[in-house]
Design a protein around this motif. Structure first.
Motif, mmCIF file in Angstrom:
data_model
loop_
_atom_site.group_PDB
_atom_site.id
_atom_site.type_symbol
_atom_site.label_atom_id
_atom_site.label_comp_id
_atom_site.label_asym_id
_atom_site.label_seq_id
_atom_site.Cartn_x
_atom_site.Cartn_y
_atom_site.Cartn_z
ATOM 1 N N ASP A 47 51.983 41.976 69.140
ATOM 2 C CA ASP A 47 53.248 42.486 68.620
ATOM 3 C C ASP A 47 53.271 43.998 68.830
ATOM 4 O O ASP A 47 52.560 44.733 68.151
ATOM 5 C CB ASP A 47 53.373 42.129 67.140
ATOM 6 N N GLU A 48 54.074 44.437 69.790
ATOM 7 C CA GLU A 48 54.158 45.867 70.093
ATOM 8 C C GLU A 48 54.719 46.666 68.918
ATOM 9 O O GLU A 48 54.336 47.798 68.678
ATOM 10 C CB GLU A 48 55.042 46.083 71.333
ATOM 11 N N TYR A 49 55.639 46.052 68.179
ATOM 12 C CA TYR A 49 56.293 46.752 67.084
ATOM 13 C C TYR A 49 55.306 47.153 65.997
ATOM 14 O O TYR A 49 55.288 48.281 65.540
ATOM 15 C CB TYR A 49 57.398 45.858 66.510
ATOM 16 N N SER A 50 54.455 46.211 65.571
ATOM 17 C CA SER A 50 53.506 46.500 64.494
ATOM 18 C C SER A 50 52.143 46.938 65.007
ATOM 19 O O SER A 50 51.323 47.437 64.239
ATOM 20 C CB SER A 50 53.335 45.264 63.609
ATOM 21 N N GLY A 51 51.847 46.712 66.273
ATOM 22 C CA GLY A 51 50.553 47.080 66.819
ATOM 23 C C GLY A 51 49.505 45.989 66.674
ATOM 24 O O GLY A 51 48.352 46.200 67.031
ATOM 25 N N ASN A 52 49.880 44.824 66.168
ATOM 26 C CA ASN A 52 48.916 43.725 66.040
ATOM 27 C C ASN A 52 48.597 43.147 67.405
ATOM 28 O O ASN A 52 49.488 42.888 68.209
ATOM 29 C CB ASN A 52 49.470 42.613 65.149
ATOM 30 N N ASP A 53 47.317 42.955 67.670
ATOM 31 C CA ASP A 53 46.870 42.381 68.933
ATOM 32 C C ASP A 53 45.555 41.657 68.669
ATOM 33 O O ASP A 53 44.511 42.291 68.524
ATOM 34 C CB ASP A 53 46.693 43.478 69.980
ATOM 35 N N TYR A 54 45.602 40.342 68.565
ATOM 36 C CA TYR A 54 44.386 39.567 68.334
ATOM 37 C C TYR A 54 44.569 38.162 68.891
ATOM 38 O O TYR A 54 45.678 37.691 69.089
ATOM 39 C CB TYR A 54 44.004 39.512 66.850
ATOM 40 N N TYR A 107 45.829 65.396 61.108
ATOM 41 C CA TYR A 107 46.508 64.244 60.535
ATOM 42 C C TYR A 107 47.929 64.649 60.169
ATOM 43 O O TYR A 107 48.149 65.681 59.569
ATOM 44 C CB TYR A 107 45.773 63.734 59.294
ATOM 45 N N GLY A 108 48.859 63.826 60.535
ATOM 46 C CA GLY A 108 50.245 64.110 60.235
ATOM 47 C C GLY A 108 50.785 63.103 59.251
ATOM 48 O O GLY A 108 50.037 62.385 58.580
ATOM 49 N N PRO A 109 52.093 63.037 59.171
ATOM 50 C CA PRO A 109 52.688 62.054 58.257
ATOM 51 C C PRO A 109 52.372 60.644 58.750
ATOM 52 O O PRO A 109 52.096 60.439 59.923
ATOM 53 C CB PRO A 109 54.189 62.359 58.334
ATOM 54 N N PRO A 110 52.386 59.682 57.862
ATOM 55 C CA PRO A 110 52.076 58.318 58.276
ATOM 56 C C PRO A 110 53.103 57.790 59.269
ATOM 57 O O PRO A 110 54.272 58.178 59.241
ATOM 58 C CB PRO A 110 52.125 57.521 56.968
ATOM 59 N N VAL A 111 52.642 56.937 60.143
ATOM 60 C CA VAL A 111 53.516 56.335 61.138
ATOM 61 C C VAL A 111 54.336 55.251 60.449
ATOM 62 O O VAL A 111 53.796 54.380 59.779
ATOM 63 C CB VAL A 111 52.683 55.723 62.285
ATOM 64 N N THR A 112 55.642 55.342 60.613
ATOM 65 C CA THR A 112 56.527 54.326 60.053
ATOM 66 C C THR A 112 57.351 53.728 61.174
ATOM 67 O O THR A 112 57.582 54.365 62.194
ATOM 68 C CB THR A 112 57.455 54.915 58.982
ATOM 69 N N PHE A 113 57.812 52.531 60.977
ATOM 70 C CA PHE A 113 58.602 51.846 61.978
ATOM 71 C C PHE A 113 60.021 51.700 61.472
ATOM 72 O O PHE A 113 60.245 51.324 60.326
ATOM 73 C CB PHE A 113 58.012 50.467 62.275
ATOM 74 N N LYS A 114 60.965 51.994 62.339
ATOM 75 C CA LYS A 114 62.371 51.832 61.982
ATOM 76 C C LYS A 114 62.780 50.390 62.241
ATOM 77 O O LYS A 114 62.273 49.756 63.156
ATOM 78 C CB LYS A 114 63.231 52.780 62.813
#
Length: 151
Positions: A47-54, A107-114
């Protein structure tokens, strides 16, 4: 007298030893044999959107299980585990990594997804009212009629 008591104790103890501890338990429990059950399965998520890859795949001939799984780690590497498991050697795994671990210095702000599809519109929180006014259909009537008392 002593010989009679000794004889009674001997007979009672012999009878107690002859009776099994649990009379409902069979002396030799039945042997349970199950046929070999080979199987094979595989799944994967990317899932490219969430970054899950397994992913994982596994094959069994009923005696031994062979398989592997991969996981995308938070540090950017991909971990792969190849394994074999059986009743004689147990679980044996070989772990390998692909890529370099990355640790950012800043470290910057947390990565969020729109959201991808429009925006979320919650429904108003009100209680719907029926379009009719319900009235009780049963009108109770007293069943006891007092009689006047004469003195």
């Amino acid at each position: 007298m002593v010989t009679k008591v000794a004889l009674v104790v001997l007979v009672v103890s012999g009878a107690a030893l002859a009776v099994p501890a649990d009379p409902y338990r069979p002396v030799h429990p039945p042997a349970y044999h199950q046929d070999l059950m080979p199987y094979q399965f595989e799944y994967g998520v990317k899932d490219e959107y969430s970054g899950n890859d397994y992913s994982q795949n596994e094959v069994s001939d009923g005696k031994a299980v062979t398989g592997s799984y991969t996981v995308q780690l938070p540090d950017g590497r991909k971990q792969t585990v190849n394994y074999v498991a059986d009743h004689y050697n147990g679980y044996q795994a070989e772990v390998s990594y692909y890529g370099e671990a990355q640790y950012p210095h800043e470290y910057g702000p947390p990565v969020t997804f729109k959201p991808q599809h429009g925006s979320y519109q919650p429904k108003p929180s009100y209680q719907p009212r029926p379009s009719y006014q319900p009235r009780p259909s049963y009108q109770p009537k007293p069943s006891y009629q007092p009689r006047p008392s004469y003195h």
